[in-house]
Design a protein around this motif. Structure first.
Motif, short mmCIF file in Angstrom:
data_model
loop_
_atom_site.label_atom_id
_atom_site.label_comp_id
_atom_site.label_asym_id
_atom_site.label_seq_id
_atom_site.Cartn_x
_atom_site.Cartn_y
_atom_site.Cartn_z
N PHE A 16 0.81 -1.07 0.32
CA PHE A 16 0.10 -0.21 -0.25
C PHE A 16 0.96 1.04 -0.13
CE2 PHE A 16 -3.95 -2.38 0.25
CZ PHE A 16 -3.76 -2.97 1.45
N SER A 17 1.29 1.60 -1.04
CA SER A 17 2.36 2.86 -1.60
C SER A 17 1.02 4.36 -0.67
CB SER A 17 2.19 3.44 -2.82
OG SER A 17 2.73 2.09 -3.32
N PRO A 18 1.95 5.52 -0.24
CA PRO A 18 0.88 6.75 0.59
C PRO A 18 0.57 7.51 -0.26
CG PRO A 18 3.71 7.04 0.33
CD PRO A 18 3.93 4.70 -0.22
N GLY A 19 -0.63 7.53 0.71
CA GLY A 19 -2.38 8.18 -0.65
C GLY A 19 -3.23 7.38 -1.01
N ASP A 20 -2.82 5.84 -0.61
CA ASP A 20 -3.64 5.00 -1.22
C ASP A 20 -4.94 4.61 -0.28
OD1 ASP A 20 -1.12 2.17 -2.50
OD2 ASP A 20 -1.83 3.80 -3.22
N LYS A 21 -5.83 4.04 -0.34
CA LYS A 21 -7.16 3.93 0.63
C LYS A 21 -6.59 3.06 0.68
CE LYS A 21 -11.81 4.23 0.77
NZ LYS A 21 -12.80 4.56 0.25
N LEU A 22 -6.93 2.43 2.16
CA LEU A 22 -7.33 0.68 2.47
C LEU A 22 -8.72 0.07 2.10
CD1 LEU A 22 -5.56 1.18 5.94
CD2 LEU A 22 -4.40 0.20 3.67
N PRO A 23 -8.43 -0.64 2.28
CA PRO A 23 -9.85 -1.86 2.02
C PRO A 23 -10.93 -1.38 3.07
CG PRO A 23 -7.88 -3.12 1.20
CD PRO A 23 -7.83 -1.61 1.31
N SER A 24 -12.13 -1.27 2.80
CA SER A 24 -13.34 -1.37 4.15
C SER A 24 -12.71 -2.04 5.40
CB SER A 24 -14.55 -0.94 3.84
OG SER A 24 -14.94 -2.33 3.24
N ARG A 25 -13.32 -1.97 6.33
CA ARG A 25 -13.02 -2.65 7.17
C ARG A 25 -13.67 -3.82 7.34
NH1 ARG A 25 -15.87 -0.95 12.96
NH2 ARG A 25 -17.74 -1.14 11.51
N ASN A 26 -15.02 -4.28 6.70
CA ASN A 26 -15.30 -5.19 6.35
C ASN A 26 -14.76 -5.94 5.68
OD1 ASN A 26 -17.66 -4.54 8.21
ND2 ASN A 26 -19.17 -4.05 6.54
N GLU A 27 -14.29 -5.25 4.25
CA GLU A 27 -13.34 -6.05 3.83
C GLU A 27 -12.26 -6.59 4.35
OE1 GLU A 27 -14.34 -4.09 -0.20
OE2 GLU A 27 -12.56 -3.11 1.10
#
Length: 268
Positions: A16-27
Motif C-alpha cells: 500500500f503506497s502513500p496516499g492509497d486507500k485501504l480496503p474497508s473495515r468489513n473487507e
C-alpha cells in the motif's frame, strides 16, 4: 496484533503506497478472517503510529510522507516469501540482523515458508587487526581489550546467522542455502542491508563516548552506536533513473566491490 502486523508490513513494504486507500473495515475483516472490531483496533494502532489517516466520509488512507526512518523487520520477513532470498549486510556486528532474521527462519523450520534458495552475506571489520575506530578517548588508539569484546559480540551474532541458515539446507528444508562472513580493514561508519537485490536500508553509526567495563576495569571509548542508527529505505522500481533504483544499484555495486576485493573469508 496479527492484523496490525500484516497491515504495517504491507504499508512499510509499499504494497500500500502513500496516499492509497485501504480496503474497508468489513473487507479487511473478511481478508484476515477476524471480527470487524479486531480490524478497528488494528487501525487505531496504526493511526497512533502515524502510518494511516482517516478522512471522514472517505475512508482510511496510508499517510503520505516524503521520507521517513523505517523498521527493518517487516521487510526482512516479507523478503522470505520470495522464491530466492538474498540478504547482504555490511556493518559492525550483525546484531540487528540476527534479531530480525530469526522469525522468518523459524517459519521455514515449521513449514510456513518454503523459499527455494537463501543466500546471506555478512561483511564486517576484521576483529583480529587493530582498528582506527572505535578508539580510546584518551589516546585515540586501538584497544585490544575492547576489540576482543567486540569480536565476541560479532561472532555470537554472525555465526548464529550462518549456522541457522546452513542448518536449513542440512535438514532438507531448503534446496540451496548459504551464509558467509567476510572481514575487511575499513572501519564501518554506517550499516547497509540489501534485500533481494531490490531494497536497500542505510543508517549512519553515530560515534559517541562510551565507558566500557571489563572485569572490574573501565575504559572510555569513542564507540559506534549501532542501536542509535536510523535506517532509511530505498527500493528499486521499473524506472531505472529514479532515485530509489539508482540508490539500490549503487549500493549493490559498492557491496560487490568490497566483497570481491578486500573482503577475506572469516576463519572461525
Amino acid at each position: 496484533m496479527q492484523v496490525a502486523n500484516a497491515l504495517r508490513a504491507a504499508i512499510l513494504t509499499k504494497k500500500f503506497s502513500p496516499g492509497d486507500k485501504l480496503p474497508s473495515r468489513n473487507e479487511l475483516a473478511k481478508t484476515y478472517n477476524v471480527a470487524p472490531m479486531t480490524v478497528q483496533n488494528a487501525l487505531r494502532e496504526l493511526r497512533e503510529e502515524g502510518l494511516i489517516v482517516s478522512r471522514q466520509g472517505s475512508g482510511v488512507f496510508v499517510r503520505e510522507r516524503t521520507e521517513r526512518p523505517i523498521g527493518l523487520r517487516p521487510h526482512i520477513e516479507r523478503a522470505f516469501e520470495a522464491q530466492h532470498v538474498t540478504v547482504d549486510f555490511a556493518g559492525f556486528s550483525g546484531e540487528t540482523l540476527h534479531g530480525v532474521i530469526a522469525e522468518p527462519l523459524d517459519k521455514i523450520r515449521i513449514g510456513r515458508l518454503r523459499p527455494e534458495s537463501i543466500r546471506v552475506r555478512l561483511l564486517v571489520p576484521d576483529p583480529r587487526q587493530p582498528w582506527t575506530l572505535p578508539v580510546t578517548v584518551d589516546e585515540r588508539t586501538d584497544s585490544p581489550v575492547f576489540r576482543k569484546r567486540a569480536e565476541e559480540i560479532m561472532r555470537r551474532n554472525t555465526l548464529a546467522i550462518v549456522d541457522s541458515v546452513t542448518e536449513l539446507a542440512d535438514l532438507g528444508l531448503i534446496n540451496e542455502a548459504s551464509a558467509e562472513i567476510r572481514v575487511h580493514n575499513v572501519p564501518p561508519t554506517f550499516k547497509l542491508y540489501l534485500i533481494n537485490d531490490e531494497e536497500a536500508f542505510f543508517g549512519f553509526y553515530p560515534v559517541r563516548e562510551h565507558v566500557i567495563s571489563y572485569d572490574g576495569q573501565t575504559e572510555s571509548m569513542y564507540d559506534l552506536m549501532g542501536k542509535d542508527a536510523i535506517l532509511f529505505h530505498h527500493s528499486a522500481n521499473d524506472d531505472d533513473t529514479s532515485t530509489g533504483s539508482q540508490y539500490v544499484d549503487q549500493a549493490k555495486t559498492w557491496f560487490e566491490s568490497m566483497w570481491s576485493s578486500v573482503g577475506k573469508d572469516f576463519q572461525r
